[in-house]
Design an enzyme around this catalytic site. Structure first.
Site, mmCIF file in Angstrom:
data_model
loop_
_atom_site.group_PDB
_atom_site.id
_atom_site.type_symbol
_atom_site.label_atom_id
_atom_site.label_comp_id
_atom_site.label_asym_id
_atom_site.label_seq_id
_atom_site.Cartn_x
_atom_site.Cartn_y
_atom_site.Cartn_z
ATOM 1 C CB CYS A 1 -0.962 0.097 1.185
ATOM 2 S SG CYS A 1 -2.112 -1.273 1.244
ATOM 3 N NE ARG B 1 4.598 1.985 0.066
ATOM 4 C CZ ARG B 1 5.546 1.932 0.992
ATOM 5 N NH1 ARG B 1 6.790 2.169 0.655
ATOM 6 N NH2 ARG B 1 5.256 1.650 2.234
ATOM 7 C CD1 TRP C 1 0.265 -6.461 -2.769
ATOM 8 C CD2 TRP C 1 0.348 -6.853 -0.566
ATOM 9 N NE1 TRP C 1 0.885 -7.667 -2.575
ATOM 10 C CE2 TRP C 1 0.939 -7.941 -1.238
ATOM 11 C CE3 TRP C 1 0.282 -6.904 0.839
ATOM 12 C CZ2 TRP C 1 1.472 -9.044 -0.584
ATOM 13 C CZ3 TRP C 1 0.816 -7.993 1.495
ATOM 14 C CH2 TRP C 1 1.404 -9.049 0.785
ATOM 15 C CG ASN D 1 1.180 1.491 4.273
ATOM 16 O OD1 ASN D 1 0.903 0.306 4.210
ATOM 17 N ND2 ASN D 1 2.428 1.930 4.249
ATOM 18 N N GLY D 2 -0.955 0.028 6.506
ATOM 19 C CA GLY D 2 -0.712 -0.655 7.775
ATOM 20 C C GLY D 2 -1.916 -1.519 8.099
ATOM 21 C CD GLU E 1 17.768 -13.445 -4.577
ATOM 22 O OE1 GLU E 1 17.162 -13.862 -3.588
ATOM 23 O OE2 GLU E 1 17.379 -12.463 -5.237
ATOM 24 C CE LYS F 1 14.732 -11.598 -7.461
ATOM 25 N NZ LYS F 1 15.176 -11.332 -6.205
ATOM 26 C CD GLU G 1 10.922 -12.187 -6.008
ATOM 27 O OE1 GLU G 1 12.064 -12.274 -6.517
ATOM 28 O OE2 GLU G 1 10.630 -11.291 -5.218
ATOM 29 C CG HIS H 1 19.212 -36.483 1.910
ATOM 30 N ND1 HIS H 1 19.543 -37.734 2.358
ATOM 31 C CD2 HIS H 1 20.376 -35.817 1.742
ATOM 32 C CE1 HIS H 1 20.862 -37.824 2.487
ATOM 33 N NE2 HIS H 1 21.389 -36.671 2.109
ATOM 34 C CE LYS I 1 12.014 -2.788 -4.575
ATOM 35 N NZ LYS I 1 12.459 -4.139 -4.906
HETATM 36 C C1 G6P Z 1 9.277 -8.384 -0.342
HETATM 37 C C2 G6P Z 1 9.908 -8.102 -1.694
HETATM 38 C C3 G6P Z 1 11.238 -8.829 -1.820
HETATM 39 C C4 G6P Z 1 12.146 -8.436 -0.654
HETATM 40 C C5 G6P Z 1 11.467 -8.714 0.693
HETATM 41 C C6 G6P Z 1 12.268 -8.122 1.843
HETATM 42 O O1 G6P Z 1 8.876 -9.700 -0.280
HETATM 43 O O2 G6P Z 1 9.040 -8.496 -2.732
HETATM 44 O O3 G6P Z 1 11.875 -8.459 -3.042
HETATM 45 O O4 G6P Z 1 13.331 -9.175 -0.740
HETATM 46 O O5 G6P Z 1 10.183 -8.081 0.720
HETATM 47 O O6 G6P Z 1 12.301 -6.726 1.695
HETATM 48 P P1 G6P Z 1 13.326 -5.797 2.397
HETATM 49 O O7 G6P Z 1 12.886 -4.410 2.029
HETATM 50 O O8 G6P Z 1 13.219 -6.037 3.856
HETATM 51 O O9 G6P Z 1 14.674 -6.111 1.882
#
Ligand code: G6P
Length: 591
Positions: free
Chosen positions: A2, A27, A71, A97-98, A464, A468, A471, A487, A586
């Protein structure tokens, strides 16, 4: 998670707010809404979905308004649930927001008093509480309403026909932007960079009241002054600049970011203040998502060169584990500085007496308020939801920290600095030679599931790389330590499940080749990411992506960039919404 914005000034509010919301879409982007306020009262406009290419909305002339990009947490994405929310008189409009955790009981009480609710959201209770408490001023109504709300909030409110905006924050970000004869409230500086870079970061419990004449801030009833800071980011940093996607642009910025980080923190030695680590008995990292993977790499590197034990925990699980000790150094890694779980873990560590360091990309973010000391990554604004350049910027800081912590007889400083200086050029080589990556992306795009493997520092890179991929391409992808494959995950191997192997040119090389051979005999297609000097691996795999030669300790960085591109081109081939993947946000400001 948000984004909110408020504007009062002389420009067209509909346009300023639409632009701001577009820049904050990362956001949240399942629905959005705007309310403008003029002599005729409030005009409200709400839509489901992303703002997309819309530049402004036809909502009537006004130079004062508020907006929100959502969101969804309480209630599905719909026009009714989209903000702004109104009270019964339809004179008060609220964006939030929150989360108001006790909204159900508040709603019950307010309903019993005759308030009519139309949405399923927690935010609507704020509008009705304000209505109930409005007798003198909007500021007063907000101050009287706040004690009833439990949870986290950044709120902006406007009252029909009045040239006034009131905002407040508690554990959700809100900043005040100051222009010439105009003011902004926003969750994020990128929303208003087009108009000003003079920012006041509001503190928890601050209530700000803005009119055409200026602004006042109070905290728990007392008037306070807050410093005005100038943000070094430019609008250009927050624009796509000719790239098809922010993600691609941001990956291409990595060499420059490494150079700028070195300029900031390195002369002929490393000038990074890690005095908090003095006498520490352990380092504990708390992080989420991609930042968690950066922390894992940090653990491998720090433990390799220092004798300090390092623990890495998902911030969301930290409550359930051994509490930090007073001699622990806790490092919260969060690019946004606003991830609720990471902030909570940092607060909790502080309450146990641990020293807390924050590594973040955002000046003035909540993490910087909690930490005893902050080290900033120098990545500039990151708009693509999937973190790329901020991940590499975090790694660079972690490598610098590791080399500062190195214990005699290990002194890696010289070696690290020589490698660092060559890294930008090596990454440019990767960015200029993407043919192998795009060819393999075409093949991977035809699969529904894949596995990433690695050993030692290659393991977090596998995690990672898989994150990626899932996502942004929505292909199911899991990262495993190469040794764990036997395993359980072996059962998944076969023609339908390609395996991406992170191969590093060190003592793990031979055993990785064994693991690769085991996979091959089970019929999976194998892609290896390896150093250009590695000729052996090609004999056992279907495809190889070669990265420029680096010392093994730096391989995670070149491999991470390669895997970011692999995910990008796979998602592009499939035709996914790369910068705004479905269901993701994000900045996740709720637990
Ligand atoms: C969300 C984003 C990710 C990010 C994670 C942690 O899930 O989509 O890309 O890695 O938050 O965010 P931060 O701002 O704490 O690194």
């Amino acid at each position: 998670m948000c984004g909110i914005i408020g504007y009062i000034g002389y420009r067209d509010a509909g346009e300023v707010i639409t632009h701001g919301l577009k820049r904050m879409e990362y956001r949240g982007y399942d629905s959005w809404g705007i309310a403008v306020n003029n002599d005729d009262g409030l005009n409200v406009y709400k839509r489901v979905g992303a703002i997309g290419e819309i530049e402004t909305v036809d909502i009537g002339n006004s130079t004062l308004g508020i907006g929100h990009t959502r969101w969804a947490t309480h209630g599905e994405p719909s026009e009714i649930n989209a903000h702004p929310h109104l009270d019964c008189t339809r004179k008060l409009a609220v964006v939030h927001n929150g989360i108001i955790e006790n909204f159900l009981s508040l709603r019950e009480n307010l309903s019993a008093e005759g308030h009519k609710f139309v949405s399923e959201t927690d935010t609507e209770v704020v509008a009705h509480l304000l209505e109930k408490n409005l007798n003198t001023s909007l500021e007063n109504a907000l101050i009287r309403s706040l004690p009833a709300m439990k949870g986290s909030y950044a709120i902006v409110v406007t009252n029909a026909g009045k040239r006034e905006l009131v905002g407040c924050r508690y554990r959700s970000p809100l900043l005040l932007g100051i222009g010439d004869d105009e003011y902004f409230l926003a969750s994020d500086v990128t929303a208003i960079l087009e108009y000003t870079n003079r920012i006041v970061y509001l503190e928890d419990h601050d209530v700000v009241t803005i009119t055409d004449e200026g602004y006042t801030i109070t905290n728990s009833g007392t008037s306070v002054e807050r410093a005005i800071e100038r943000i070094p980011w430019s609008l250009e940093d927050a624009q796509r600049g000719g790239y098809e996607h922010f993600m691609l642009k941001e990956i291409h910025e990595i060499p420059k970011i490494i150079e700028e980080t070195l300029l900031e923190y390195v002369t002929d030695t490393i000038n990074l203040d890690i005095s908090l680590a003095a006498g520490t008995s352990e380092i504990i990292f708390f992080a989420c998502g991609t930042s968690y993977h950066a922390a894992l790499i940090g653990k491998y590197i720090i433990e390799e060169v220092s004798r300090i034990p390092v623990r890495v925990e998902y911030a969301s699980e930290s409550n359930y584990h051994r509490t930090p000790l007073t001699r622990s150094l806790v490092i919260g890694i969060t690019q946004s500085g606003e991830t609720a779980d990471t902030l909570n873990a940092m607060r909790r560590a502080k309450s146990f007496g641990a020293k807390v360091l924050a590594i973040t990309n955002v000046l003035g973010s909540s993490a910087t308020r909690i930490a005893d000391h902050v080290i900033y990554t120098r990545a500039g604004p990151e708009i693509g939801v999937a973190a790329t350049k901020t991940f590499i910027a975090q790694l660079i800081i972690l490598y610098l920290i590791a080399s500062k912590l190195a214990m005699p007889p290990i002194d890696e400083t010289e070696k690290f600095l020589t490698e660092f200086r060559m890294l930008p050029e090596k990454i440019r080589q990767i960015l200029d030679n993407t043919q192998a990556i795009t060819n393999i992306a075409k093949i991977l795009a035809g699969h529904n599931s894949m596995i990433y493997i690695g050993r030692n520092r290659g393991y977090p890179i596998a995690l990672e790389g898989a994150l990626k991929m899932k996502e942004i391409s929505y292909i199911h992808a899991e990262g495993y330590p190469a040794g764990e494959l036997k395993h359980g995950p072996f059962a998944l191997l076969g023609a339908k499940t390609p395996v991406v192997a992170s191969v590093i040119n060190d003592h793990t090389h031979e055993i990785m080749l064994n693991n690769i051979r085991e996979v091959k005999t089970r019929g999976s297609l194998i892609v290896a990411i390896t150093d250009e000097r590695d000729e052996e691996v090609e004999r056992y795999v279907d495809f190889t992506i070669k990265t420029p030669a680096t010392s093994a300790i730096f391989a995670p960085i070149t491999q991470a960039v390669t895997l970011q591109l692999l995910a990008y081109y796979t998602a592009k081939r499939i035709g996914c919404e790369i910068d705004k993947p479905k269901n993701l946000a994000k900045s996740v400001t709720v637990e």
